[in-house]
Scaffold this active site. Structure first.
Site, PDB file in Angstrom:
ATOM      1  CB  ALA A  25      -0.938  -0.007   1.206  1.00 45.24           C
ATOM      2  CB  THR A  29      -0.041   6.237   0.651  1.00 42.72           C
ATOM      3  OG1 THR A  29       1.392   6.155   0.579  1.00 42.72           O
ATOM      4  CG2 THR A  29      -0.580   5.013   1.370  1.00 42.72           C
ATOM      5  CG  PHE A  36      -6.944  -1.465   3.009  1.00 45.56           C
ATOM      6  CD1 PHE A  36      -8.315  -1.661   2.970  1.00 45.56           C
ATOM      7  CD2 PHE A  36      -6.302  -1.128   1.833  1.00 45.56           C
ATOM      8  CE1 PHE A  36      -9.034  -1.530   1.779  1.00 45.56           C
ATOM      9  CE2 PHE A  36      -6.990  -0.989   0.643  1.00 45.56           C
ATOM     10  CZ  PHE A  36      -8.359  -1.193   0.616  1.00 45.56           C
ATOM     11  NE  ARG A  37      -3.761  -5.863   6.427  1.00 41.05           N
ATOM     12  CZ  ARG A  37      -4.607  -6.744   6.929  1.00 41.05           C
ATOM     13  NH1 ARG A  37      -4.869  -6.724   8.222  1.00 41.05           N
ATOM     14  NH2 ARG A  37      -5.184  -7.642   6.162  1.00 41.05           N
ATOM     15  CG  ASP A 106      -3.593   0.744  -6.817  1.00 41.36           C
ATOM     16  OD1 ASP A 106      -2.852   0.397  -7.755  1.00 41.36           O
ATOM     17  OD2 ASP A 106      -3.159   1.002  -5.671  1.00 41.36           O
ATOM     18  CG  HIS A 121      -4.221  -9.225  -2.045  1.00 43.17           C
ATOM     19  ND1 HIS A 121      -3.636  -8.353  -1.147  1.00 43.17           N
ATOM     20  CD2 HIS A 121      -3.827 -10.465  -1.675  1.00 43.17           C
ATOM     21  CE1 HIS A 121      -2.925  -9.046  -0.266  1.00 43.17           C
ATOM     22  NE2 HIS A 121      -3.029 -10.322  -0.569  1.00 43.17           N
ATOM     23  CB  CYS A 150     -23.033 -12.204 -15.279  1.00 45.24           C
ATOM     24  SG  CYS A 150     -22.043 -12.651 -16.714  1.00 45.24           S
ATOM     25  CB  SER A 192       3.949  -3.590   7.186  1.00 43.77           C
ATOM     26  OG  SER A 192       2.837  -4.445   6.951  1.00 43.77           O
ATOM     27  CG  ASN A 216       7.427   0.134   4.652  1.00 46.84           C
ATOM     28  OD1 ASN A 216       6.552   0.370   3.797  1.00 46.84           O
ATOM     29  ND2 ASN A 216       7.128  -0.138   5.905  1.00 46.84           N
TER      30      ASN A 216
END
Length: 248
Positions: A25, A29, A36-37, A106, A121, A150, A192, A216
Site C-alpha cells: 500500500a 498512498t 488499509f491497516r 488499484d 489480491h 452478469c 510492512s 518502507n
C-alpha cells in the site's frame, strides 16, 4: 537515505541475474489511496467483516452497497500513478527487474506502464461472475441496481479481488512464487510484510540467499534480514535508485 548505501543497493540490483519487485500500500498512498491497516487506515472507518466472503454470499445486496461506498472513497476522484509506479515501470523497461508482484488492487502499476504485474489480491477495477467466470469493468456494478448481475449469463457479480475468508488466486500465487523463487534480488517497496502468505515470498527468497532491498516508511518484519533497509517514501527512494542504476 544514505547515498553510499543507496548506490550499493543499486549495484546489488544491477548484479542480480534476476530481480523482482514486490509492492504494498505504501506505493499508492502518494496517489491519494489510503492504506488499509495503518493508524488512519480504511479499516478504522469500515468494519472489515462487512467485506468477508460469507457476507457477500449471505447478503450480496448489502455487501455491494458497502462495497460501492468503499470504492468511492478509495478511487472516487480518480487516481493517477505516482513517481514510484513510474520508476518501477522504468526499471522493468530497462531490464533491471523481471516484473512486479503487488498486494495492491488499484491497477496503477499497469497504468504507469509496468508490463508484468502479478496481482496477488486481484484488481478492484474489475468484477467477475461467480457462475460463468466472465469479467467486466467495475461500472457493471451500479448503485441503483444491486446486486449486480452478469451481462452474459445473469449470474451474481463479485468484486475481482480477494475478500476476507478467501484464498489467493491459484495462478497468481503460482506466478508470484515462481518469480520469487528464481530471483536473486528482491526489492520490497511500501509493504510492512505483515500479511501472509505474501510476506513469505521475500522471506523465502532471503533464506535461499537472495539479496533483500526494503524501502518502507516504517520498520518491517524483514528489516533485520535485509541487506539494505531504507526508511523512506517510495516516491523519493525509487527514482533515486533508478538514477543510481544508470551508473551500472
Amino acid at each position: 537515505m544514505d547515498e553510499d548505501e543507496l548506490r550499493f543497493a543499486a549495484g546489488a540490483l544491477a548484479d542480480a541475474e534476476r530481480a523482482v519487485a514486490m509492492t504494498g500500500a505504501g506505493v499508492s498512498t502518494a496517489s491519494g489511496i489510503p492504506d488499509f491497516r495503518g493508524p488512519d487506515g480504511v479499516w478504522t472507518r469500515y468494519d472489515a467483516e462487512d467485506f468477508h466472503i460469507s457476507r457477500f454470499e449471505a447478503d450480496p445486496e448489502g455487501f455491494w452497497d458497502d462495497r460501492i461506498a468503499l470504492v468511492e472513497e478509495l478511487y472516487g476522484d480518480g487516481r493517477e500513478p505516482n513517481r514510484a509506479h513510474e520508476a518501477l515501470a522504468a526499471l522493468e523497461r530497462e531490464g533491471h527487474i523481471e516484473g512486479v508482484i503487488t498486494q495492491n488492487v488499484d491497477g496503477l502499476h499497469q497504468a504507469a506502464g509496468s508490463d508484468r504485474v502479478v496481482e496477488l489480491h486481484g484488481n478492484g477495477e474489475r468484477v467477475a461472475c461467480v457462475d460463468c467466470g466472465a469479467t467486466d469493468g467495475l461500472d457493471a456494478a451500479r448503485a441503483d441496481d444491486l446486486p449486480p448481475r452478469c451481462r452474459r449469463c445473469g449470474g451474481l457479480l463479485k468484486p475481482d479481488v480477494v475478500l476476507f475468508g478467501e484464498q489467493l488466486p491459484d495462478y497468481a500465487w503460482y506466478q508470484a512464487h515462481a518469480m520469487a523463487q528464481r530471483a536473486d534480488a528482491v526489492l520490497v517497496v511500501g509493504s510492512s510484510l505483515s500479511v501472509e502468505p505474501a510476506a513469505s515470498l521475500p522471506r523465502e527468497a532471503a533464506a535461499r540467499g537472495a539479496t533483500l532491498v526494503v524501502v518502507n516508511r516504517e520498520r518491517t518484519a524483514l528489516s533485520g534480514r535485509a541487506e539494505y533497509d531504507f526508511r523512506a517514501d517510495a516516491t523519493e527512494a525509487l527514482p533515486r535508485i533508478r538514477d543510481a542504476l544508470a551508473d551500472y
